[in-house]
Enzyme design. Structure first.
Site, PDB file in Angstrom:
ATOM      1  N   ARG A   1       0.812  -1.231   0.000  1.00 44.27           N
ATOM      2  CA  ARG A   1       0.000   0.000   0.000  1.00 44.27           C
ATOM      3  C   ARG A   1       0.840   1.273   0.000  1.00 44.27           C
ATOM      4  O   ARG A   1       0.457   2.275  -0.610  1.00 44.27           O
ATOM      5  CB  ARG A   1      -0.949  -0.030   1.218  1.00 44.27           C
ATOM      6  CG  ARG A   1      -1.871   1.182   1.349  1.00 44.27           C
ATOM      7  CD  ARG A   1      -2.894   0.963   2.469  1.00 44.27           C
ATOM      8  NE  ARG A   1      -3.528   2.182   2.915  1.00 44.27           N
ATOM      9  CZ  ARG A   1      -4.710   2.643   2.467  1.00 44.27           C
ATOM     10  NH1 ARG A   1      -5.364   1.957   1.564  1.00 44.27           N
ATOM     11  NH2 ARG A   1      -5.221   3.766   2.925  1.00 44.27           N
TER      12      ARG A   1
ATOM     13  N   ILE B   1      -6.954   7.966  -1.384  1.00 44.94           N
ATOM     14  CA  ILE B   1      -6.941   6.502  -1.365  1.00 44.94           C
ATOM     15  C   ILE B   1      -7.764   6.137  -0.131  1.00 44.94           C
ATOM     16  O   ILE B   1      -7.565   6.710   0.946  1.00 44.94           O
ATOM     17  CB  ILE B   1      -5.492   5.970  -1.291  1.00 44.94           C
ATOM     18  CG1 ILE B   1      -5.419   4.445  -1.171  1.00 44.94           C
ATOM     19  CG2 ILE B   1      -4.703   6.575  -0.139  1.00 44.94           C
ATOM     20  CD1 ILE B   1      -3.965   3.903  -1.262  1.00 44.94           C
ATOM     21  N   SER B   2      -8.720   5.230  -0.274  1.00 44.89           N
ATOM     22  CA  SER B   2      -9.632   4.888   0.824  1.00 44.89           C
ATOM     23  C   SER B   2      -8.894   4.261   1.996  1.00 44.89           C
ATOM     24  O   SER B   2      -7.823   3.669   1.846  1.00 44.89           O
ATOM     25  CB  SER B   2     -10.708   3.916   0.341  1.00 44.89           C
ATOM     26  OG  SER B   2     -11.447   4.482  -0.704  1.00 44.89           O
ATOM     27  N   GLN B   3      -9.528   4.364   3.155  1.00 47.13           N
ATOM     28  CA  GLN B   3      -9.065   3.691   4.373  1.00 47.13           C
ATOM     29  C   GLN B   3      -8.976   2.178   4.092  1.00 47.13           C
ATOM     30  O   GLN B   3      -9.826   1.628   3.397  1.00 47.13           O
ATOM     31  CB  GLN B   3     -10.142   3.988   5.420  1.00 47.13           C
ATOM     32  CG  GLN B   3     -10.009   3.349   6.747  1.00 47.13           C
ATOM     33  CD  GLN B   3     -11.313   3.533   7.538  1.00 47.13           C
ATOM     34  OE1 GLN B   3     -12.342   3.918   6.984  1.00 47.13           O
ATOM     35  NE2 GLN B   3     -11.256   3.257   8.802  1.00 47.13           N
TER      36      GLN B   3
END
Ligand code: SAH
Length: 216
Positions: free
Chosen positions: A39, A65-67
């Protein structure tokens, strides 16, 4: 393995345990993919130490960028199998697409901001995700020539559910989309079968806007 890679691998294992498994994600393949995809490579180097934290991060162009948990929840909801062909709207950093690429046969992902599209494409090549096909356009039209898809994931908030996406969903296909207001949305899962479309609400969420013909 280099020390740095060992460090990030540990951070990922920790992220999976504390943020994802502990909140009820059980799909083993999803957990394995989250433990594998680096990530930190999807955010700028200045944010590498925050990449495995329990919140979304900026990726430039006012996008995020999402959790990690949201990525895992949406991915599990898609009920993917290894032969599936999946469409994603909103490539962004490319992180969600890479998670999908670990789990299915082929990923089609569309991004409307050129700089993000180019950056993600390079990253897919560097990380050797050869089963990701990218496109620079307004994704709200879907990708008709490649449809129908076994699963469709929209990673930006829509005012409503675009009918074209339902049309490009295969029989027994799953669509996951945040829909509702500009500030907050409900995460909706749709399932298509012989009797029609079945809808489940997975709860509240906050995404950046889906901008385009069938978006905002
Ligand atoms: N899935 C991404 C997160 C994306 S943030 C990741 O893993 O990093 C939402 C993205 O959707 C942004 O990059 C935004 O530019 C893009 N987007 C918004 N509207 C779009 C549209 N109509 N078509 C394609 N991409 C769109």
């Amino acid at each position: 393995m280099r020390n740095e890679e060992i460090l990030y691998e540990r951070k990922r294992a920790d992220m999976v345990k504390r943020q994802i498994e502990s909140r009820g994600i059980t799909d083993k393949r999803v957990l394995a993919a989250m433990a594998k995809v680096p990530r930190h490579k999807f955010v700028s180097e200045a944010m590498w130490d925050q990449a495995y934290s329990d919140y979304p991060l900026p990726i430039g162009e006012q996008q995020t960028i999402s959790q990690p948990y949201i990525v895992a929840e949406m991915t599990q909801a898609l009920e993917l199998t290894k032969d599936d062909r999946v469409l994603e709207l909103g490539t962004g950093s490319g992180y969600q697409a890479s998670i999908l690429a670990e789990l299915v046969f082929k990923v089609y992902t569309i991004e409307r901001i050129y700089a993000l599209y180019v950056k993600a494409r390079k990253l897919f090549d560097n990380l050797k995700y050869h089963n990701i096909v990218t496109k620079y356009s307004d994704g709200t039209y879907g990708w008709e020539s490649e449809g129908p898809f076994d699963a469709i994931i929209v990673t930006a908030g829509a005012p409503s559910i675009p009918q074209v996406l339902l049309d490009q969903l295969a029989m027994h296909g799953r669509l996951v989309i945040p829909a509702g207001g500009k500030q907050s949305q409900e995460l909706i899962k749709l399932y298509k079968d012989e009797n029609g479309i079945h809808q489940t609400n997975l709860g509240g969420c906050r995404f950046v806007k889906l901008v385009g013909e069938y978006g905002w």
